[in-house]
Write a protein that holds these residues in place. Structure first.
Motif, PDB file in Angstrom:
ATOM      1  N   GLU B  84      34.248  59.540  51.444  1.00  0.00           N
ATOM      2  CA  GLU B  84      34.775  58.239  51.022  1.00  0.00           C
ATOM      3  C   GLU B  84      34.714  58.092  49.505  1.00  0.00           C
ATOM      4  OE1 GLU B  84      32.306  55.895  53.462  1.00  0.00           O
ATOM      5  OE2 GLU B  84      33.549  56.223  55.245  1.00  0.00           O
ATOM      6  N   VAL B  89      37.755  55.227  49.504  1.00  0.00           N
ATOM      7  CA  VAL B  89      38.098  54.384  50.645  1.00  0.00           C
ATOM      8  C   VAL B  89      37.159  53.185  50.674  1.00  0.00           C
ATOM      9  CG1 VAL B  89      38.503  54.387  53.125  1.00  0.00           C
ATOM     10  CG2 VAL B  89      38.554  56.529  51.873  1.00  0.00           C
ATOM     11  N   GLY B 158      36.033  56.359  56.913  1.00  0.00           N
ATOM     12  CA  GLY B 158      36.759  55.088  56.827  1.00  0.00           C
ATOM     13  C   GLY B 158      36.195  53.990  57.699  1.00  0.00           C
ATOM     14  N   GLU B 285      37.677  49.948  61.114  1.00  0.00           N
ATOM     15  CA  GLU B 285      37.941  51.130  60.284  1.00  0.00           C
ATOM     16  C   GLU B 285      39.190  50.942  59.434  1.00  0.00           C
ATOM     17  OE1 GLU B 285      39.752  54.626  61.858  1.00  0.00           O
ATOM     18  OE2 GLU B 285      39.858  53.788  63.860  1.00  0.00           O
ATOM     19  N   ASN B 286      39.191  51.617  58.294  1.00  0.00           N
ATOM     20  CA  ASN B 286      40.388  51.724  57.472  1.00  0.00           C
ATOM     21  C   ASN B 286      40.919  53.124  57.649  1.00  0.00           C
ATOM     22  OD1 ASN B 286      40.518  49.199  56.359  1.00  0.00           O
ATOM     23  ND2 ASN B 286      39.253  49.729  54.582  1.00  0.00           N
ATOM     24  N   VAL B 288      42.329  56.603  57.088  1.00  0.00           N
ATOM     25  CA  VAL B 288      42.453  57.487  55.934  1.00  0.00           C
ATOM     26  C   VAL B 288      43.484  58.545  56.302  1.00  0.00           C
ATOM     27  CG1 VAL B 288      41.232  59.036  54.381  1.00  0.00           C
ATOM     28  CG2 VAL B 288      40.043  57.103  55.370  1.00  0.00           C
TER      29      VAL B 288
END
Lengths: 147, 397
Positions: B84, B89, B158, B285-286, B288
């Motif tokens: 990250e 992120v 993420g 979560e984001n 990635v």
């Protein structure tokens, strides 16, 4: 099988003594093995007991992929165990080297090493990463049935 | 006049009944007193860093989990923080809280496990059995939160893989009450127990200066009065959003290290409670999509100290270099300071007091030539050899 061997196998089934060999495991299997002997699951009530030397053992419990450094100790431990004995390949790593299969320092699975020493060896497999305590107790029962 | 006893070497391992993992210690003793200690590890080396370079980033999360079974949240945490850092992120707040809850549950189970083993090493098996019995409810909570007793597979680059449902909060808090009661009982019982006190106090003393010199981390350092905790010094996860204290003891013996761990248990429970209270709804979560070329580092305050991961990427699916430094790598050499001059019966306890984890430590294998030492080259000699070869080649042309 002659009567002497049958008698020896019958004797083992009553209270199997276990010697634990760590051949490069990540500790998790080892913790679960100890956990099974602790109050909640308490496998000791079946007479299963960890011992300090392979010379006292009826069952050889091998956890981990066999690394280069531990291959010879594993062979020595198997040789030192009085026969008949059972070998338990414990966890995903013990059964198939698991996630470490491609490691340059990993020499192969437990069954390959043991079969090279003794093609007739009794080997049971306990898959899981790590196997749950219930699975371990069930494996203990199956190992004793195989004897 | 009696002669002083002869020096003897006592090998200890690689397969010893009390050691879970294969490692060899050779103790040089005169009578009962240890004068030198030599150790050899490498039995658990599985070349994880090399395997990591052939896997994708998502797969490595599962691989680094299996560096060590007890730190199976700490290593992936270090790894995902490194990635990250590399990919810059942002983590959603809810994911951070879930990560922290699992991390603190892991600390609880690790410290209780150590307490039990310490009891086992001094032959006080009651402590072993009760310690491990108290650890079971913690594993139940972990199973409730993550779905597995060990190897939680919670972390993902993420965010986290699994959400913590709100319907479970109450059950988790109830189970925590149960754990807290038992941890408090242990915290009060240990200082009053005459057996534990007499076996742990004054044994394996590591002074603050030695703790600094050997670069120790985690409870090993904090037990010697060296106030260091990566969770406070380099805040990550939710540690700067909640209220907690760093536990430090001054005396440096095994007893101090025990008390640090027992007090940390209470802090962990406090952190988990606050995390559940402050939990916010939202995404976990984001996504990635791409890892850019570059380097990233990630640290995490594992139960044994600071875990460090370094990842170098060239923009492809797998890293070109992945380096791991586990806390035991720093803590294990401090045996040379704490074991010398101890009686042989106390050495085992001193070895166990840093909670060493050899499967974490064994990242590389050094092969020393047996014939002569001259074949070991220093970096300067290597450089010189390389330059000489270039010179020879130029001369030949």
């Amino acid at each position: 099988m002659n009567w002497k061997e049958r008698l020896a196998r019958w004797g083992i089934k009553r209270s199997p003594w276990v010697y634990h060999v760590n051949t490069g495991a990540c500790n998790n299997c080892d913790i679960e093995i100890l956990d099974v002997l602790c109050p909640r699951f308490d496998a000791e009530r079946f007479g299963i007991k960890l011992v300090g030397t392979p010379r006292h053992a009826d069952v050889l419990l091998v956890s981990g992929p066999v690394t280069r450094h531990t291959e010879q100790p594993l062979r020595d431990a198997y040789e030192a165990t009085p026969k008949p004995c059972a070998v338990v390949a414990f966890g995903a790593c013990g059964c198939s080297s698991g996630i470490f299969k491609d490691g340059l320092n990993v020499n192969g699975t437990v069954d390959r090493v043991i079969r090279e020493e003794d093609p007739e060896a009794i080997i049971t497999y306990v898959p899981g990463c790590p196997p749950r305590p219930e699975a371990i107790i069930s494996a203990a029962v199956k190992t004793l049935e195989a004897l | 006049m009696s002669k002083s006893p002869e020096k003897k070497v006592i090998p200890f391992g690689p397969y010893h009944p009390v050691l879970e993992e294969g490692e060899l210690f050779e103790l040089t003793v005169r009578g009962e007193v240890v004068e030198e200690i030599y150790w050899k590890t490498g039995y658990n080396h599985r070349s994880i860093e090399t395997i990591a370079e052939t896997k994708t980033y998502d797969q490595i999360c599962f691989l680094v989990e299996r560096i060590c079974g007890i730190c199976s949240h700490s290593h992936p945490y270090g790894f995902v923080r490194a990635v990250e850092d590399l990919a810059e992120v942002e983590i959603p707040e809810r994911a951070v809280y879930i990560r922290t809850i699992v991390a603190e549950l892991e600390r609880l189970h690790s410290h209780l496990l150590w307490m039990g083993l310490a009891g086992h090493f001094i032959g006080y098996n009651t402590v072993f059995m009760w310690g491990w019995k108290y650890r079971e409810p913690v594993l139940d909570i972990l199973e409730e939160v993550t779905g597995n007793r060990q190897h939680y597979a919670t972390l993902k680059i993420g965010g986290v893989r699994r959400d913590l449902e709100e319907s479970k909060y109450e059950k988790i808090l109830d189970m925590l009450d149960d754990v807290e009661e038992k941890c408090r009982m242990l915290l009060e019982a240990v200082p009053e127990d005459p057996v534990l006190k007499s076996r742990l106090q004054g044994v394996g003393v590591l002074t603050e200066q030695e703790a600094r010199d050997w670069g120790t981390l985690g409870p090993t350092a904090r037990g010697s009065g060296y106030d260091i905790d990566v969770r406070r010094d380099h805040p990550h996860a939710a540690y700067d959003w909640v209220d907690w204290d760093v536990c430090v003891e001054e005396s440096g013996d095994v007893y101090a290290k025990t008390m640090v761990r027992l007090r940390e248990n209470m802090e962990s429970i406090k952190i988990i409670r606050q995390c559940i209270d402050q939990m916010v709804p939202g995404p976990i979560e984001n996504e990635v999509r791409e890892i850019p070329p570059g380097e990233g580092i990630g640290t995490y305050g594992a139960p044994r100290g600071e875990t460090f991961h370094y990842v170098a990427s060239d923009g492809t699916n797998s890293p070109i270099r992945h380096k791991v430094r586990a806390p035991s790598f720093n803590n294990v050499p401090s045996f040379e300071a704490s074991c010398i001059g101890e009686e042989i019966a106390d050495v085992l306890l001193t070895l166990a007091a840093v909670d060493p984890c050899y499967s974490c430590t064994e990242r590389s294998l050094k092969l020393t030539p047996t014939s002569s030492d001259e074949r070991l080259l220093t970096p300067r000699q290597l450089l010189e050899a390389s330059r000489n070869k270039t010179k020879e080649l130029i001369d030949q042309c």
